[in-house]
Design a protein around this motif. Sequence first.
Motif, mmCIF file in Angstrom:
data_model
loop_
_atom_site.group_PDB
_atom_site.id
_atom_site.type_symbol
_atom_site.label_atom_id
_atom_site.label_comp_id
_atom_site.label_asym_id
_atom_site.label_seq_id
_atom_site.Cartn_x
_atom_site.Cartn_y
_atom_site.Cartn_z
ATOM 1 N N SER A 123 12.415 -24.941 10.211
ATOM 2 C CA SER A 123 11.538 -24.948 11.382
ATOM 3 C C SER A 123 12.143 -25.777 12.507
ATOM 4 C CB SER A 123 10.153 -25.495 11.016
ATOM 5 O OG SER A 123 9.497 -24.641 10.141
ATOM 6 N N PHE A 124 12.737 -26.925 12.148
ATOM 7 C CA PHE A 124 13.372 -27.757 13.166
ATOM 8 C C PHE A 124 14.557 -27.034 13.802
ATOM 9 C CE2 PHE A 124 16.588 -30.915 14.380
ATOM 10 C CZ PHE A 124 15.875 -31.570 15.382
ATOM 11 N N LEU A 125 15.408 -26.430 12.970
ATOM 12 C CA LEU A 125 16.562 -25.705 13.514
ATOM 13 C C LEU A 125 16.134 -24.551 14.417
ATOM 14 C CD1 LEU A 125 18.930 -25.597 10.411
ATOM 15 C CD2 LEU A 125 19.192 -26.962 12.479
ATOM 16 N N LEU A 126 15.143 -23.790 13.988
ATOM 17 C CA LEU A 126 14.672 -22.672 14.808
ATOM 18 C C LEU A 126 14.000 -23.147 16.088
ATOM 19 C CD1 LEU A 126 13.393 -20.273 12.023
ATOM 20 C CD2 LEU A 126 15.343 -19.925 13.533
ATOM 21 N N SER A 127 13.285 -24.261 16.048
ATOM 22 C CA SER A 127 12.672 -24.770 17.277
ATOM 23 C C SER A 127 13.742 -25.221 18.258
ATOM 24 C CB SER A 127 11.677 -25.895 16.978
ATOM 25 O OG SER A 127 12.342 -27.017 16.444
ATOM 26 N N VAL A 128 14.820 -25.832 17.762
ATOM 27 C CA VAL A 128 15.921 -26.246 18.651
ATOM 28 C C VAL A 128 16.610 -25.022 19.247
ATOM 29 C CG1 VAL A 128 18.205 -27.331 18.680
ATOM 30 C CG2 VAL A 128 16.309 -28.467 17.537
ATOM 31 N N ILE A 129 16.881 -24.018 18.420
ATOM 32 C CA ILE A 129 17.542 -22.804 18.905
ATOM 33 C C ILE A 129 16.708 -22.120 19.989
ATOM 34 C CG2 ILE A 129 18.187 -20.452 18.233
ATOM 35 C CD1 ILE A 129 19.099 -21.691 15.518
ATOM 36 N N PHE A 130 15.421 -21.911 19.726
ATOM 37 C CA PHE A 130 14.579 -21.209 20.693
ATOM 38 C C PHE A 130 14.327 -22.046 21.949
ATOM 39 C CE2 PHE A 130 13.483 -18.425 17.095
ATOM 40 C CZ PHE A 130 13.726 -17.208 17.712
#
Length: 102
Positions: A85-92
């Motif tokens: 979730s953290f990685l995807l929030s940073v990417i988006f």
Amino acid sequence: FKKYKKVILLIISIVFIISTILAFYHFGIEQDFFEESLVCKTTNLSETLNKEQLLEELKQKSVSCKYVSFKILGFSLATINTIFSFLLSVIFMRLFINYGKN
């Protein structure tokens, strides 16, 4: 959809930020950073139930939120959820910030 692309990226970013916070909270409960919520704790059953209901509740197996019953590669699902979730929030969030710069 092209004219709403930036708004959609923002909404997805916010969803994954909230998901990261909730996953980290669950991870924190597992690691004893936070106290278990009332949903996870067993209450004083004698105050809320009669004898028959109390016996029925005692027959059921209660599960605590802090005990991990399933792991993948040694990590609980809450840990994996926090990381992804953290990685995807940073990417988006980066996609939202950099939208239209290229």
